[in-house]
Design a protein around this motif. Sequence first.
Motif, PDB file in Angstrom:
ATOM      1  N   VAL A  56       1.098 -33.158 -11.332  1.00 38.60           N
ATOM      2  CA  VAL A  56       2.207 -32.527 -12.058  1.00 38.60           C
ATOM      3  C   VAL A  56       1.697 -31.193 -12.569  1.00 38.60           C
ATOM      4  CG1 VAL A  56       3.715 -32.711 -14.073  1.00 38.60           C
ATOM      5  CG2 VAL A  56       3.181 -34.739 -12.723  1.00 38.60           C
ATOM      6  N   PRO A  57       2.373 -30.099 -12.255  1.00 36.14           N
ATOM      7  CA  PRO A  57       1.878 -28.808 -12.745  1.00 36.14           C
ATOM      8  C   PRO A  57       2.057 -28.695 -14.265  1.00 36.14           C
ATOM      9  CG  PRO A  57       3.930 -28.529 -11.525  1.00 36.14           C
ATOM     10  CD  PRO A  57       3.553 -29.967 -11.418  1.00 36.14           C
ATOM     11  N   VAL A  58       0.966 -28.399 -14.945  1.00 36.30           N
ATOM     12  CA  VAL A  58       1.003 -28.167 -16.389  1.00 36.30           C
ATOM     13  C   VAL A  58       0.227 -26.886 -16.676  1.00 36.30           C
ATOM     14  CG1 VAL A  58       1.227 -30.589 -17.071  1.00 36.30           C
ATOM     15  CG2 VAL A  58      -1.025 -29.616 -16.824  1.00 36.30           C
ATOM     16  N   SER A  59       0.582 -26.246 -17.756  1.00 28.58           N
ATOM     17  CA  SER A  59      -0.141 -25.042 -18.169  1.00 28.58           C
ATOM     18  C   SER A  59      -1.443 -25.455 -18.861  1.00 28.58           C
ATOM     19  CB  SER A  59       0.720 -24.215 -19.120  1.00 28.58           C
ATOM     20  OG  SER A  59       0.940 -24.934 -20.319  1.00 28.58           O
ATOM     21  N   ALA A  60      -2.306 -24.494 -19.086  1.00 33.37           N
ATOM     22  CA  ALA A  60      -3.553 -24.781 -19.797  1.00 33.37           C
ATOM     23  C   ALA A  60      -3.255 -25.259 -21.220  1.00 33.37           C
ATOM     24  CB  ALA A  60      -4.449 -23.550 -19.820  1.00 33.37           C
ATOM     25  N   ALA A  61      -2.227 -24.677 -21.835  1.00 39.37           N
ATOM     26  CA  ALA A  61      -1.849 -25.096 -23.186  1.00 39.37           C
ATOM     27  C   ALA A  61      -1.385 -26.555 -23.187  1.00 39.37           C
ATOM     28  CB  ALA A  61      -0.751 -24.189 -23.731  1.00 39.37           C
ATOM     29  N   ASP A  62      -0.576 -26.935 -22.193  1.00 37.50           N
ATOM     30  CA  ASP A  62      -0.122 -28.328 -22.103  1.00 37.50           C
ATOM     31  C   ASP A  62      -1.296 -29.264 -21.824  1.00 37.50           C
ATOM     32  OD1 ASP A  62       2.534 -27.818 -22.637  1.00 37.50           O
ATOM     33  OD2 ASP A  62       3.072 -27.577 -20.523  1.00 37.50           O
ATOM     34  N   HIS A  63      -2.224 -28.826 -20.998  1.00 43.19           N
ATOM     35  CA  HIS A  63      -3.402 -29.650 -20.703  1.00 43.19           C
ATOM     36  C   HIS A  63      -4.195 -29.933 -21.983  1.00 43.19           C
ATOM     37  CE1 HIS A  63      -6.986 -31.169 -18.719  1.00 43.19           C
ATOM     38  NE2 HIS A  63      -7.666 -30.363 -19.513  1.00 43.19           N
ATOM     39  N   LEU A  64      -4.365 -28.912 -22.820  1.00 42.94           N
ATOM     40  CA  LEU A  64      -5.105 -29.096 -24.069  1.00 42.94           C
ATOM     41  C   LEU A  64      -4.361 -30.015 -25.029  1.00 42.94           C
ATOM     42  CD1 LEU A  64      -6.282 -25.418 -24.389  1.00 42.94           C
ATOM     43  CD2 LEU A  64      -7.775 -27.403 -24.078  1.00 42.94           C
ATOM     44  N   ARG A  65      -3.037 -29.886 -25.082  1.00 46.04           N
ATOM     45  CA  ARG A  65      -2.249 -30.780 -25.943  1.00 46.04           C
ATOM     46  C   ARG A  65      -2.333 -32.219 -25.439  1.00 46.04           C
ATOM     47  NH1 ARG A  65       1.730 -26.615 -25.172  1.00 46.04           N
ATOM     48  NH2 ARG A  65       1.526 -25.125 -26.853  1.00 46.04           N
ATOM     49  N   LEU A  66      -2.265 -32.395 -24.109  1.00 46.15           N
ATOM     50  CA  LEU A  66      -2.371 -33.740 -23.545  1.00 46.15           C
ATOM     51  C   LEU A  66      -3.756 -34.342 -23.807  1.00 46.15           C
ATOM     52  CD1 LEU A  66      -0.493 -33.283 -20.150  1.00 46.15           C
ATOM     53  CD2 LEU A  66       0.186 -34.757 -22.048  1.00 46.15           C
ATOM     54  N   ALA A  67      -4.798 -33.531 -23.748  1.00 49.64           N
ATOM     55  CA  ALA A  67      -6.147 -34.024 -24.046  1.00 49.64           C
ATOM     56  C   ALA A  67      -6.233 -34.498 -25.493  1.00 49.64           C
ATOM     57  CB  ALA A  67      -7.182 -32.939 -23.768  1.00 49.64           C
ATOM     58  N   SER A  68      -5.618 -33.758 -26.404  1.00 51.03           N
ATOM     59  CA  SER A  68      -5.616 -34.165 -27.806  1.00 51.03           C
ATOM     60  C   SER A  68      -4.856 -35.478 -27.985  1.00 51.03           C
ATOM     61  CB  SER A  68      -4.987 -33.055 -28.667  1.00 51.03           C
ATOM     62  OG  SER A  68      -4.984 -33.419 -30.019  1.00 51.03           O
ATOM     63  N   ARG A  69      -3.715 -35.600 -27.323  1.00 50.70           N
ATOM     64  CA  ARG A  69      -2.943 -36.845 -27.406  1.00 50.70           C
ATOM     65  C   ARG A  69      -3.724 -38.015 -26.815  1.00 50.70           C
ATOM     66  NH1 ARG A  69       2.956 -35.699 -24.986  1.00 50.70           N
ATOM     67  NH2 ARG A  69       3.597 -33.933 -26.234  1.00 50.70           N
ATOM     68  N   TYR A  70      -4.433 -37.747 -25.721  1.00 53.03           N
ATOM     69  CA  TYR A  70      -5.213 -38.812 -25.081  1.00 53.03           C
ATOM     70  C   TYR A  70      -6.291 -39.324 -26.029  1.00 53.03           C
ATOM     71  CZ  TYR A  70      -7.350 -41.512 -21.360  1.00 53.03           C
ATOM     72  OH  TYR A  70      -7.828 -42.556 -20.607  1.00 53.03           O
ATOM     73  N   ILE A  71      -6.971 -38.409 -26.698  1.00 52.12           N
ATOM     74  CA  ILE A  71      -7.989 -38.817 -27.676  1.00 52.12           C
ATOM     75  C   ILE A  71      -7.331 -39.605 -28.809  1.00 52.12           C
ATOM     76  CG2 ILE A  71      -9.585 -37.969 -29.452  1.00 52.12           C
ATOM     77  CD1 ILE A  71     -10.284 -35.671 -27.531  1.00 52.12           C
ATOM     78  N   GLY A  72      -6.173 -39.144 -29.260  1.00 45.15           N
ATOM     79  CA  GLY A  72      -5.471 -39.853 -30.327  1.00 45.15           C
ATOM     80  C   GLY A  72      -5.055 -41.261 -29.919  1.00 45.15           C
ATOM     81  N   ALA A  73      -4.685 -41.428 -28.663  1.00 43.55           N
ATOM     82  CA  ALA A  73      -4.217 -42.736 -28.197  1.00 43.55           C
ATOM     83  C   ALA A  73      -5.359 -43.698 -27.887  1.00 43.55           C
ATOM     84  CB  ALA A  73      -3.348 -42.560 -26.953  1.00 43.55           C
ATOM     85  N   HIS A  74      -6.466 -43.184 -27.357  1.00 41.89           N
ATOM     86  CA  HIS A  74      -7.534 -44.067 -26.884  1.00 41.89           C
ATOM     87  C   HIS A  74      -8.778 -44.060 -27.758  1.00 41.89           C
ATOM     88  CE1 HIS A  74      -5.415 -45.042 -23.209  1.00 41.89           C
ATOM     89  NE2 HIS A  74      -5.065 -43.779 -23.137  1.00 41.89           N
ATOM     90  N   GLY A  75      -8.911 -43.109 -28.636  1.00 44.81           N
ATOM     91  CA  GLY A  75     -10.071 -43.060 -29.515  1.00 44.81           C
ATOM     92  C   GLY A  75     -11.050 -41.984 -29.092  1.00 44.81           C
ATOM     93  N   TRP A  76     -11.899 -41.598 -30.038  1.00 42.57           N
ATOM     94  CA  TRP A  76     -12.838 -40.502 -29.827  1.00 42.57           C
ATOM     95  C   TRP A  76     -14.263 -41.041 -29.824  1.00 42.57           C
ATOM     96  CZ3 TRP A  76     -16.072 -37.969 -33.661  1.00 42.57           C
ATOM     97  CH2 TRP A  76     -16.673 -36.803 -33.193  1.00 42.57           C
ATOM     98  N   LEU A  77     -15.131 -40.347 -29.109  1.00 39.88           N
ATOM     99  CA  LEU A  77     -16.486 -40.807 -28.908  1.00 39.88           C
ATOM    100  C   LEU A  77     -17.432 -39.620 -28.889  1.00 39.88           C
ATOM    101  CD1 LEU A  77     -18.287 -43.260 -27.908  1.00 39.88           C
ATOM    102  CD2 LEU A  77     -17.648 -42.567 -25.609  1.00 39.88           C
ATOM    103  N   GLN A  78     -18.665 -39.833 -29.312  1.00 42.21           N
ATOM    104  CA  GLN A  78     -19.714 -38.816 -29.217  1.00 42.21           C
ATOM    105  C   GLN A  78     -20.859 -39.368 -28.391  1.00 42.21           C
ATOM    106  OE1 GLN A  78     -20.359 -37.983 -33.487  1.00 42.21           O
ATOM    107  NE2 GLN A  78     -20.064 -35.832 -32.945  1.00 42.21           N
ATOM    108  N   GLY A  79     -21.492 -38.478 -27.616  1.00 44.13           N
ATOM    109  CA  GLY A  79     -22.680 -38.869 -26.878  1.00 44.13           C
ATOM    110  C   GLY A  79     -22.441 -39.425 -25.492  1.00 44.13           C
TER     111      GLY A  79
END
Length: 185
Positions: free
Chosen positions: A82-105
């Motif tokens: 699905v074509p998305v802009s870079a801005a949409d990609h960054l927003r989707l990445a933030s939503r993905y982290i919010g939905a699945h959780g964040w990790l370090q390392g």
Amino acid sequence: MPRTTAPAPPVLLAPGPPPFGPAADGLVAEIEAYLASLPAPARTPVPYVCPYGSVLRPWRAGHPEPRATLLDRALHRPARPVPVSAADHLRLASRYIGAHGWLQGAMWDAAGRVCLLGAQAAVLAHGYGTPATVRTARVQLMEVLHATGRPARSPDEFNDRPGTREGDVHQLLDRAAARAARLGL
């Protein structure tokens, strides 16, 4: 001594029904004409808020799911992204982290949590954007890191710093998305 009685108080009767007739019809018509001449009240759209709580929405809400065409199925290949802009990609990445959780390392773990790079890879793997979109988005992340006085060799290094929190990653993604949107990327 003769007893005198006090006069009985007058009985108040409820007024009768309003008079309907030629004089009253004119008044009603005049009031209706006046109300019709008033401008309609401005209706401002407000988001619906359910009184019983909010409904969980998938992280990709607002974006269509990638669909395989008949040719894609015949050739056993994945659907076009699905074509998305870079801005949409960054927003989707933030939503993905919010939905699945964040990790370090690490990029991801068995529980499904992801780091910044893992979220970008997951968004791409789910069929949103192309590798070029991801490269453009990462450049925007680096620009924001350097502009805000947090120089790093990569966004992943920033993600894995001991002082970085999940909120910092979301803020970085939001600022980079706003910058990309401003630049039309």
